[in-house]
Motif scaffolding. Structure first.
Motif, PDB file in Angstrom:
ATOM      1  N   HIS A  23       4.503  -1.501 -10.119  1.00 42.62           N
ATOM      2  CA  HIS A  23       5.174  -1.235 -11.391  1.00 42.62           C
ATOM      3  C   HIS A  23       4.961   0.233 -11.765  1.00 42.62           C
ATOM      4  O   HIS A  23       3.841   0.676 -12.006  1.00 42.62           O
ATOM      5  CB  HIS A  23       4.587  -2.138 -12.487  1.00 42.62           C
ATOM      6  CG  HIS A  23       5.314  -2.083 -13.788  1.00 42.62           C
ATOM      7  ND1 HIS A  23       5.017  -2.921 -14.839  1.00 42.62           N
ATOM      8  CD2 HIS A  23       6.339  -1.294 -14.225  1.00 42.62           C
ATOM      9  CE1 HIS A  23       5.816  -2.654 -15.865  1.00 42.62           C
ATOM     10  NE2 HIS A  23       6.622  -1.657 -15.514  1.00 42.62           N
ATOM     11  N   GLU A  47       9.314  -3.083  -9.743  1.00 42.89           N
ATOM     12  CA  GLU A  47       9.306  -3.179 -11.206  1.00 42.89           C
ATOM     13  C   GLU A  47       9.208  -1.773 -11.778  1.00 42.89           C
ATOM     14  O   GLU A  47       8.388  -0.962 -11.337  1.00 42.89           O
ATOM     15  CB  GLU A  47       8.145  -4.032 -11.692  1.00 42.89           C
ATOM     16  CG  GLU A  47       8.169  -4.298 -13.189  1.00 42.89           C
ATOM     17  CD  GLU A  47       7.190  -5.372 -13.642  1.00 42.89           C
ATOM     18  OE1 GLU A  47       7.197  -5.729 -14.828  1.00 42.89           O
ATOM     19  OE2 GLU A  47       6.409  -5.856 -12.781  1.00 42.89           O
ATOM     20  N   THR A  49       9.637   0.686 -15.513  1.00 45.60           N
ATOM     21  CA  THR A  49       9.836   0.860 -16.950  1.00 45.60           C
ATOM     22  C   THR A  49      10.336   2.275 -17.171  1.00 45.60           C
ATOM     23  O   THR A  49       9.748   3.231 -16.650  1.00 45.60           O
ATOM     24  CB  THR A  49       8.532   0.636 -17.728  1.00 45.60           C
ATOM     25  OG1 THR A  49       8.150  -0.742 -17.625  1.00 45.60           O
ATOM     26  CG2 THR A  49       8.708   0.980 -19.206  1.00 45.60           C
ATOM     27  N   HIS A  94      12.420  -2.597 -17.411  1.00 40.22           N
ATOM     28  CA  HIS A  94      12.149  -2.600 -18.847  1.00 40.22           C
ATOM     29  C   HIS A  94      12.571  -1.238 -19.397  1.00 40.22           C
ATOM     30  O   HIS A  94      12.276  -0.209 -18.784  1.00 40.22           O
ATOM     31  CB  HIS A  94      10.665  -2.834 -19.117  1.00 40.22           C
ATOM     32  CG  HIS A  94      10.061  -3.909 -18.262  1.00 40.22           C
ATOM     33  ND1 HIS A  94      10.159  -5.241 -18.575  1.00 40.22           N
ATOM     34  CD2 HIS A  94       9.383  -3.830 -17.082  1.00 40.22           C
ATOM     35  CE1 HIS A  94       9.543  -5.953 -17.636  1.00 40.22           C
ATOM     36  NE2 HIS A  94       9.075  -5.122 -16.717  1.00 40.22           N
ATOM     37  N   ASP A 109       2.887  -0.694 -23.436  1.00 38.00           N
ATOM     38  CA  ASP A 109       1.700  -1.362 -22.892  1.00 38.00           C
ATOM     39  C   ASP A 109       1.322  -0.721 -21.556  1.00 38.00           C
ATOM     40  O   ASP A 109       1.828  -1.097 -20.496  1.00 38.00           O
ATOM     41  CB  ASP A 109       1.975  -2.853 -22.713  1.00 38.00           C
ATOM     42  CG  ASP A 109       0.724  -3.631 -22.300  1.00 38.00           C
ATOM     43  OD1 ASP A 109      -0.344  -3.001 -22.137  1.00 38.00           O
ATOM     44  OD2 ASP A 109       0.820  -4.864 -22.138  1.00 38.00           O
ATOM     45  N   LYS A 111      -1.309  -0.904 -19.816  1.00 43.99           N
ATOM     46  CA  LYS A 111      -2.110  -1.709 -18.887  1.00 43.99           C
ATOM     47  C   LYS A 111      -1.270  -2.304 -17.760  1.00 43.99           C
ATOM     48  O   LYS A 111      -1.804  -2.682 -16.716  1.00 43.99           O
ATOM     49  CB  LYS A 111      -2.801  -2.849 -19.647  1.00 43.99           C
ATOM     50  CG  LYS A 111      -3.806  -2.404 -20.701  1.00 43.99           C
ATOM     51  CD  LYS A 111      -4.616  -3.563 -21.221  1.00 43.99           C
ATOM     52  CE  LYS A 111      -3.761  -4.610 -21.933  1.00 43.99           C
ATOM     53  NZ  LYS A 111      -3.155  -4.100 -23.175  1.00 43.99           N
ATOM     54  N   LYS A 112       0.043  -2.365 -17.936  1.00 42.40           N
ATOM     55  CA  LYS A 112       0.915  -2.992 -16.942  1.00 42.40           C
ATOM     56  C   LYS A 112       1.286  -2.064 -15.797  1.00 42.40           C
ATOM     57  O   LYS A 112       1.826  -2.509 -14.789  1.00 42.40           O
ATOM     58  CB  LYS A 112       2.209  -3.479 -17.619  1.00 42.40           C
ATOM     59  CG  LYS A 112       2.001  -4.566 -18.662  1.00 42.40           C
ATOM     60  CD  LYS A 112       3.334  -4.988 -19.261  1.00 42.40           C
ATOM     61  CE  LYS A 112       3.160  -6.104 -20.276  1.00 42.40           C
ATOM     62  NZ  LYS A 112       4.466  -6.523 -20.870  1.00 42.40           N
ATOM     63  N   PHE A 113       1.010  -0.765 -15.934  1.00 37.80           N
ATOM     64  CA  PHE A 113       1.534   0.208 -14.991  1.00 37.80           C
ATOM     65  C   PHE A 113       0.559   0.496 -13.849  1.00 37.80           C
ATOM     66  O   PHE A 113      -0.651   0.588 -14.039  1.00 37.80           O
ATOM     67  CB  PHE A 113       1.862   1.522 -15.696  1.00 37.80           C
ATOM     68  CG  PHE A 113       2.791   1.379 -16.873  1.00 37.80           C
ATOM     69  CD1 PHE A 113       3.819   0.453 -16.857  1.00 37.80           C
ATOM     70  CD2 PHE A 113       2.629   2.169 -18.003  1.00 37.80           C
ATOM     71  CE1 PHE A 113       4.683   0.311 -17.928  1.00 37.80           C
ATOM     72  CE2 PHE A 113       3.481   2.041 -19.084  1.00 37.80           C
ATOM     73  CZ  PHE A 113       4.509   1.113 -19.042  1.00 37.80           C
ATOM     74  N   ASP A 114       1.135   0.677 -12.663  1.00 34.51           N
ATOM     75  CA  ASP A 114       0.359   1.115 -11.508  1.00 34.51           C
ATOM     76  C   ASP A 114       0.449   2.624 -11.311  1.00 34.51           C
ATOM     77  O   ASP A 114      -0.420   3.222 -10.656  1.00 34.51           O
ATOM     78  CB  ASP A 114       0.879   0.426 -10.236  1.00 34.51           C
ATOM     79  CG  ASP A 114       0.749  -1.083 -10.304  1.00 34.51           C
ATOM     80  OD1 ASP A 114      -0.366  -1.568 -10.529  1.00 34.51           O
ATOM     81  OD2 ASP A 114       1.782  -1.771 -10.140  1.00 34.51           O
ATOM     82  N   TYR A 136      -6.604   4.904 -19.346  1.00 36.22           N
ATOM     83  CA  TYR A 136      -6.344   3.633 -18.666  1.00 36.22           C
ATOM     84  C   TYR A 136      -6.569   3.702 -17.158  1.00 36.22           C
ATOM     85  O   TYR A 136      -6.348   2.727 -16.455  1.00 36.22           O
ATOM     86  CB  TYR A 136      -4.911   3.184 -18.950  1.00 36.22           C
ATOM     87  CG  TYR A 136      -4.714   2.609 -20.334  1.00 36.22           C
ATOM     88  CD1 TYR A 136      -4.967   1.261 -20.588  1.00 36.22           C
ATOM     89  CD2 TYR A 136      -4.274   3.402 -21.386  1.00 36.22           C
ATOM     90  CE1 TYR A 136      -4.779   0.720 -21.857  1.00 36.22           C
ATOM     91  CE2 TYR A 136      -4.093   2.879 -22.665  1.00 36.22           C
ATOM     92  CZ  TYR A 136      -4.349   1.544 -22.891  1.00 36.22           C
ATOM     93  OH  TYR A 136      -4.160   1.016 -24.157  1.00 36.22           O
TER      94      TYR A 136
END
Length: 238
Positions: A23, A47, A49, A94, A109, A111-114, A136
Protein backbone atom coordinates in the motif's frame (compact mmCIF):
# COMPACT_ATOMS: atom_id res chain seq x y z
CA UNK A 1 0.31 -14.47 -19.32
CA UNK A 2 -1.14 -11.53 -17.40
CA UNK A 3 -0.72 -7.77 -17.06
CA UNK A 4 2.49 -8.22 -15.05
CA UNK A 5 4.22 -10.89 -17.15
CA UNK A 6 6.76 -8.53 -18.70
CA UNK A 7 7.56 -6.94 -15.34
CA UNK A 8 7.91 -10.37 -13.72
CA UNK A 9 10.51 -11.28 -16.32
CA UNK A 10 12.82 -8.68 -14.72
CA UNK A 11 11.59 -8.48 -11.14
CA UNK A 12 10.44 -12.06 -10.56
CA UNK A 13 6.95 -13.34 -9.84
CA UNK A 14 7.53 -13.21 -6.08
CA UNK A 15 8.27 -9.51 -6.39
CA UNK A 16 5.01 -8.92 -8.23
CA UNK A 17 3.18 -10.82 -5.49
CA UNK A 18 4.88 -8.59 -2.90
CA UNK A 19 3.89 -5.43 -4.77
CA UNK A 20 0.28 -6.56 -4.96
CA UNK A 21 0.25 -6.70 -1.15
CA UNK A 22 1.82 -3.24 -0.85
CA UNK A 23 0.00 0.00 0.00
CA UNK A 24 1.63 3.22 -1.22
CA UNK A 25 0.38 6.74 -0.47
CA UNK A 26 1.15 9.48 -2.98
CA UNK A 27 0.59 13.05 -1.86
CA UNK A 28 0.23 15.27 -4.92
CA UNK A 29 -1.20 14.26 -8.31
CA UNK A 30 0.68 16.69 -10.52
CA UNK A 31 3.53 16.20 -12.98
CA UNK A 32 5.67 14.20 -10.55
CA UNK A 33 2.94 12.46 -8.58
CA UNK A 34 0.73 11.48 -11.49
CA UNK A 35 3.44 9.64 -13.41
CA UNK A 36 4.74 8.05 -10.22
CA UNK A 37 1.28 6.73 -9.35
CA UNK A 38 0.72 5.24 -12.78
CA UNK A 39 4.13 3.56 -12.86
CA UNK A 40 3.51 2.01 -9.44
CA UNK A 41 0.12 0.63 -10.47
CA UNK A 42 1.30 -0.64 -13.85
CA UNK A 43 4.13 -2.50 -12.11
CA UNK A 44 1.79 -4.22 -9.68
CA UNK A 45 1.24 -2.17 -6.53
CA UNK A 46 -2.12 -3.46 -5.34
CA UNK A 47 -3.32 -0.68 -3.06
CA UNK A 48 -2.83 3.05 -3.42
CA UNK A 49 -3.98 6.19 -1.67
CA UNK A 50 -3.82 9.47 -3.58
CA UNK A 51 -4.22 12.87 -1.96
CA UNK A 52 -4.73 16.18 -3.77
CA UNK A 53 -7.35 18.91 -3.59
CA UNK A 54 -6.53 20.55 -6.92
CA UNK A 55 -8.49 20.48 -10.17
CA UNK A 56 -7.04 20.15 -13.66
CA UNK A 57 -6.27 23.49 -15.29
CA UNK A 58 -5.27 24.41 -18.84
CA UNK A 59 -1.66 25.06 -17.75
CA UNK A 60 -1.40 21.41 -16.66
CA UNK A 61 -1.79 20.18 -20.25
CA UNK A 62 1.91 20.48 -21.02
CA UNK A 63 3.01 17.84 -18.51
CA UNK A 64 0.42 16.21 -16.24
CA UNK A 65 -0.92 12.74 -16.99
CA UNK A 66 -4.39 13.67 -15.71
CA UNK A 67 -4.62 16.74 -17.93
CA UNK A 68 -6.74 16.60 -21.08
CA UNK A 69 -9.17 19.13 -22.47
CA UNK A 70 -11.92 16.77 -21.39
CA UNK A 71 -10.69 16.77 -17.76
CA UNK A 72 -10.17 20.51 -17.22
CA UNK A 73 -12.05 21.55 -14.10
CA UNK A 74 -12.27 18.01 -12.72
CA UNK A 75 -10.56 16.95 -9.50
CA UNK A 76 -7.20 15.35 -10.21
CA UNK A 77 -7.80 12.48 -7.81
CA UNK A 78 -11.08 11.64 -9.55
CA UNK A 79 -9.47 11.63 -13.00
CA UNK A 80 -6.56 9.56 -11.73
CA UNK A 81 -8.83 7.05 -10.02
CA UNK A 82 -10.82 6.44 -13.20
CA UNK A 83 -7.62 5.99 -15.20
CA UNK A 84 -6.04 3.60 -12.71
CA UNK A 85 -9.13 1.39 -12.46
CA UNK A 86 -9.07 1.12 -16.24
CA UNK A 87 -5.49 -0.19 -15.92
CA UNK A 88 -6.26 -2.51 -13.00
CA UNK A 89 -9.96 -2.99 -12.17
CA UNK A 90 -8.98 -4.92 -9.03
CA UNK A 91 -6.86 -2.07 -7.65
CA UNK A 92 -7.70 -0.97 -4.12
CA UNK A 93 -7.71 2.80 -4.35
CA UNK A 94 -8.50 5.52 -1.82
CA UNK A 95 -8.78 9.21 -2.68
CA UNK A 96 -8.72 12.33 -0.54
CA UNK A 97 -9.57 15.81 -1.81
CA UNK A 98 -7.34 17.43 0.72
CA UNK A 99 -4.57 20.00 1.08
CA UNK A 100 -2.05 18.87 3.67
CA UNK A 101 -2.05 21.31 6.56
CA UNK A 102 -1.52 20.95 10.29
CA UNK A 103 -5.28 20.85 10.86
CA UNK A 104 -6.06 18.40 8.01
CA UNK A 105 -3.26 15.85 8.09
CA UNK A 106 -4.84 13.79 10.87
CA UNK A 107 -7.65 12.88 8.48
CA UNK A 108 -5.13 10.47 6.91
CA UNK A 109 -4.48 7.10 8.59
CA UNK A 110 -0.72 6.75 8.16
CA UNK A 111 -0.60 3.37 9.89
CA UNK A 112 -1.97 1.73 6.72
CA UNK A 113 0.90 2.76 4.46
CA UNK A 114 3.98 0.78 3.50
CA UNK A 115 5.57 3.67 1.60
CA UNK A 116 4.92 7.40 1.12
CA UNK A 117 5.63 9.69 -1.81
CA UNK A 118 5.75 13.43 -1.17
CA UNK A 119 5.01 15.16 -4.46
CA UNK A 120 3.41 18.29 -3.00
CA UNK A 121 4.56 21.85 -3.61
CA UNK A 122 4.67 23.61 -0.25
CA UNK A 123 7.48 23.45 2.29
CA UNK A 124 5.05 23.27 5.22
CA UNK A 125 3.28 20.22 3.77
CA UNK A 126 6.56 18.50 2.94
CA UNK A 127 7.84 18.99 6.48
CA UNK A 128 4.61 17.61 7.93
CA UNK A 129 4.73 14.53 5.71
CA UNK A 130 8.36 13.83 6.58
CA UNK A 131 7.65 14.28 10.30
CA UNK A 132 4.67 11.92 10.18
CA UNK A 133 6.58 9.36 8.12
CA UNK A 134 9.42 9.42 10.63
CA UNK A 135 7.02 9.12 13.57
CA UNK A 136 5.26 6.13 12.00
CA UNK A 137 8.55 4.65 10.73
CA UNK A 138 7.30 4.59 7.13
CA UNK A 139 9.80 4.98 4.26
CA UNK A 140 9.28 8.23 2.36
CA UNK A 141 10.73 9.83 -0.75
CA UNK A 142 10.29 13.58 -1.01
CA UNK A 143 10.44 15.27 -4.40
CA UNK A 144 12.45 18.44 -4.50
CA UNK A 145 12.05 21.09 -7.18
CA UNK A 146 11.62 20.06 -10.82
CA UNK A 147 10.48 23.45 -12.06
CA UNK A 148 12.78 25.66 -14.15
CA UNK A 149 14.76 22.57 -15.18
CA UNK A 150 15.31 21.10 -18.66
CA UNK A 151 17.69 18.16 -18.16
CA UNK A 152 16.07 14.96 -16.79
CA UNK A 153 19.45 13.21 -16.81
CA UNK A 154 20.44 15.38 -13.83
CA UNK A 155 17.75 13.80 -11.63
CA UNK A 156 18.89 11.49 -8.85
CA UNK A 157 17.74 9.94 -5.60
CA UNK A 158 19.94 10.75 -2.62
CA UNK A 159 19.89 11.90 0.98
CA UNK A 160 18.84 15.52 1.28
CA UNK A 161 22.25 16.35 2.74
CA UNK A 162 23.77 15.53 -0.67
CA UNK A 163 21.57 17.89 -2.69
CA UNK A 164 22.87 20.92 -4.56
CA UNK A 165 21.62 23.64 -6.93
CA UNK A 166 18.03 23.21 -5.72
CA UNK A 167 16.50 26.23 -3.93
CA UNK A 168 13.72 24.09 -2.44
CA UNK A 169 16.18 21.53 -1.09
CA UNK A 170 18.21 24.33 0.50
CA UNK A 171 15.16 25.55 2.41
CA UNK A 172 14.21 21.98 3.35
CA UNK A 173 17.70 21.21 4.65
CA UNK A 174 17.53 24.22 6.97
CA UNK A 175 14.02 23.45 8.22
CA UNK A 176 14.77 19.77 8.79
CA UNK A 177 17.93 20.67 10.69
CA UNK A 178 15.88 22.97 12.93
CA UNK A 179 13.62 19.98 13.67
CA UNK A 180 16.55 17.60 14.26
CA UNK A 181 15.39 15.40 11.36
CA UNK A 182 18.02 13.66 9.25
CA UNK A 183 18.32 10.78 6.79
CA UNK A 184 15.62 11.94 4.40
CA UNK A 185 15.57 10.33 0.95
CA UNK A 186 14.76 12.80 -1.81
CA UNK A 187 14.51 13.07 -5.57
CA UNK A 188 16.51 16.08 -6.63
CA UNK A 189 18.20 17.64 -9.65
CA UNK A 190 21.80 18.77 -9.84
CA UNK A 191 20.90 21.17 -12.68
CA UNK A 192 21.10 24.88 -12.02
CA UNK A 193 17.56 26.26 -12.24
CA UNK A 194 16.88 28.44 -15.25
CA UNK A 195 15.30 31.86 -15.13
CA UNK A 196 11.89 31.82 -16.89
CA UNK A 197 11.83 33.84 -20.09
CA UNK A 198 8.37 35.15 -19.24
CA UNK A 199 6.62 35.66 -15.91
CA UNK A 200 3.29 34.19 -14.92
CA UNK A 201 1.00 34.28 -11.90
CA UNK A 202 -0.54 31.07 -10.59
CA UNK A 203 -4.22 31.11 -11.56
CA UNK A 204 -5.16 29.32 -8.33
CA UNK A 205 -2.98 31.01 -5.71
CA UNK A 206 -2.25 34.28 -7.57
CA UNK A 207 1.36 34.00 -6.41
CA UNK A 208 4.04 35.47 -8.62
CA UNK A 209 7.12 33.66 -9.90
CA UNK A 210 5.43 30.40 -10.86
CA UNK A 211 8.23 28.16 -12.18
CA UNK A 212 8.38 27.05 -15.78
CA UNK A 213 8.00 23.33 -16.39
CA UNK A 214 8.17 20.85 -19.26
CA UNK A 215 6.87 17.33 -19.86
CA UNK A 216 10.22 15.59 -19.65
CA UNK A 217 11.51 16.62 -16.20
CA UNK A 218 8.74 16.27 -13.56
CA UNK A 219 7.34 13.26 -15.40
CA UNK A 220 10.71 11.52 -15.44
CA UNK A 221 11.12 12.45 -11.77
CA UNK A 222 7.89 10.61 -10.99
CA UNK A 223 9.14 7.54 -12.86
CA UNK A 224 12.47 7.63 -10.99
CA UNK A 225 10.65 7.77 -7.65
CA UNK A 226 8.45 4.83 -8.69
CA UNK A 227 11.56 2.87 -9.68
CA UNK A 228 13.17 3.55 -6.32
CA UNK A 229 10.10 2.39 -4.41
CA UNK A 230 9.61 -0.75 -6.49
CA UNK A 231 13.25 -1.84 -6.20
CA UNK A 232 13.24 -1.00 -2.49
CA UNK A 233 10.07 -2.94 -1.70
CA UNK A 234 11.06 -5.96 -3.77
CA UNK A 235 14.70 -5.79 -2.65
CA UNK A 236 15.74 -5.93 -6.29
CA UNK A 237 19.32 -4.98 -7.05
CA UNK A 238 20.19 -3.10 -10.23
Amino acid sequence: MDAYTRSAMLLGRESIDTLQQTHVAVFGVGGVGGHCIEALVRTGVGEITIIDNDVVSITNLNRQIVALHSTIGKYKVDVMKERLLDINPELKIHTYKLFILQDTIDQIDFKKFDYIVDAVDTVSAKLLLIEYAKNYKIPIISSMGTGNKLDPTKLLVCDISKTSYCPLAKVMRKELKNRNISNVKVLSSSENPLKPLIGENDENTHKKSVPGSVAFVPNVAGMVIAKEIILDITKTTK
